[in-house]
Design an enzyme around this catalytic site. Structure first.
Site, mmCIF file in Angstrom:
data_model
loop_
_atom_site.group_PDB
_atom_site.id
_atom_site.type_symbol
_atom_site.label_atom_id
_atom_site.label_comp_id
_atom_site.label_asym_id
_atom_site.label_seq_id
_atom_site.Cartn_x
_atom_site.Cartn_y
_atom_site.Cartn_z
ATOM 1 N N SER A 14 -6.954 1.260 1.191
ATOM 2 C CA SER A 14 -7.561 0.711 -0.201
ATOM 3 C C SER A 14 -6.378 -0.329 -0.644
ATOM 4 C CB SER A 14 -7.823 1.687 -1.040
ATOM 5 O OG SER A 14 -8.819 2.484 -0.770
ATOM 6 N N ARG A 37 -2.670 0.017 -9.127
ATOM 7 C CA ARG A 37 -3.481 1.220 -9.269
ATOM 8 C C ARG A 37 -4.676 0.870 -10.117
ATOM 9 N NH1 ARG A 37 -3.890 6.069 -7.413
ATOM 10 N NH2 ARG A 37 -1.937 5.601 -6.164
ATOM 11 N N HIS A 40 -7.204 -0.592 -8.290
ATOM 12 C CA HIS A 40 -7.709 0.560 -7.410
ATOM 13 C C HIS A 40 -8.776 1.328 -8.010
ATOM 14 C CE1 HIS A 40 -7.420 4.525 -5.315
ATOM 15 N NE2 HIS A 40 -7.781 3.934 -4.419
#
Lengths: 207, 207
Positions: A14, A37, A40
């Protein structure tokens, strides 16, 4: 077409895809893992632009966590999402006072949000704290007031409430304050983003 | 400039602003409250376009909740965010098996995600369930497999995992299945969106 991938490799893959999709976008190296993040967690690339950092914010957050600081948050969802195992290994814990019965009662009596009362409770904690605010702009406004009154000195303010009423303004108050901050400018944010930023710091220390 | 507004009026005002910002955008009346609550939770207007509903999905979800169905989710964050007080009044509860020790062990032994094992656990529950999936595409893939094998008949699948590996594909599997669904097409979604959609249903029944 489903990709055949091992569970442990999904996150790595990812992040590779996020990096590829960011293309030529320049991210400051010290902020990169936090930004990626947040993306994400949301699949929303706006976070590559709207996340702003005070000087050395990530280093200050990491230093505080390494010293065993606690994290105060304004939702049970963010509390659920923060990696409490790593935090505990470092000597810290997560506080969320929002559902406390006495907080609800006091907020009702005073005609203020529970977030305001929760931040006052947090200001009386005796440990240094990171404030991770994913929902309530009134929490940021109260942090700002408590700082101005000399009653609170946050180790770091993660200011990412989401919404439409006083959200933008509350974040600007933090940006103009003396606190180290990581803020998602504009309307976007959320408990998930608050937790993701905490975890982005924790995972840089140990995983 | 901070707006002076009472705590209880913030959400109402937020929905007014969302409605104004949506402008001429046409939303199907039966889906409107779900879409607006997803936007309220994320400040991301993409949800006005990416949320897709099977015929009568909202009515089927409401009927299931009124009959006391349970909700199964794939994250502790979504579990934390769902209004469990209202759900309990209706006779339901939220299940999340992801952190169960035996689920983690079995997943490790079989080399599969915990989400897969969790959905198998959920399939053995004896009550009708709404599945609210905000994180793991493998949960949606497993729900699809269990349905095809005649082992699971969800009352509704809220398919809103977020991310970059198999996320888009897993959602299309649900859209092509026989299950009633509310799905966020594309990469976006999250535990917060899963919880928001559950709450958008619960608040239509009682608040």
């Amino acid at each position: 077409m489903l990709e055949n991938i091992k569970p442990m490799d999904i996150e790595k893959r990812s992040f590779e895809i996020i990096t590829a999709l960011l293309g030529d976008k320049k991210l400051a190296p010290e902020n990169e893992l936090v930004i990626k993040r947040a993306i994400h967690t949301t699949a929303d690339f706006d976070y590559a632009d709207n996340l702003v950092f005070s000087d050395g914010a990530v280093q200050k957050g990491l230093a505080a966590l390494r010293s065993g600081c606690d994290i105060v948050t304004d939702t049970q969802m963010a509390k659920a999402g923060i990696n409490k195992t790593i935090l505990a290994k470092l000597g810290g814990q997560v506080h969320c006072f929002m559902s406390d019965e006495d907080v609800a009662q006091e907020a009702k009596q005073r005609g203020v949000t529970r977030a305001i009362v929760s931040m006052e409770r947090a200001a009386s904690l005796e440990k240094p704290c990171i404030f991770a605010i994913g929902n309530a702009p009134t929490a940021l406004i109260q942090i700002h007031k408590l700082m101005n009154a000399g009653k609170l000195q946050p180790a770091l303010v993660i200011g990412v409430p989401v919404g439409f009423v006083n959200v933008i303004e509350s974040k600007e108050l933090i940006i103009q304050s003396s606190a180290p901050y990581i803020v998602a400018r504009g309307r976007k944010g959320g408990s998930n983003v608050a937790a993701a930023i905490c975890n982005a710091l924790l995972y840089q220390i140990t995983r």
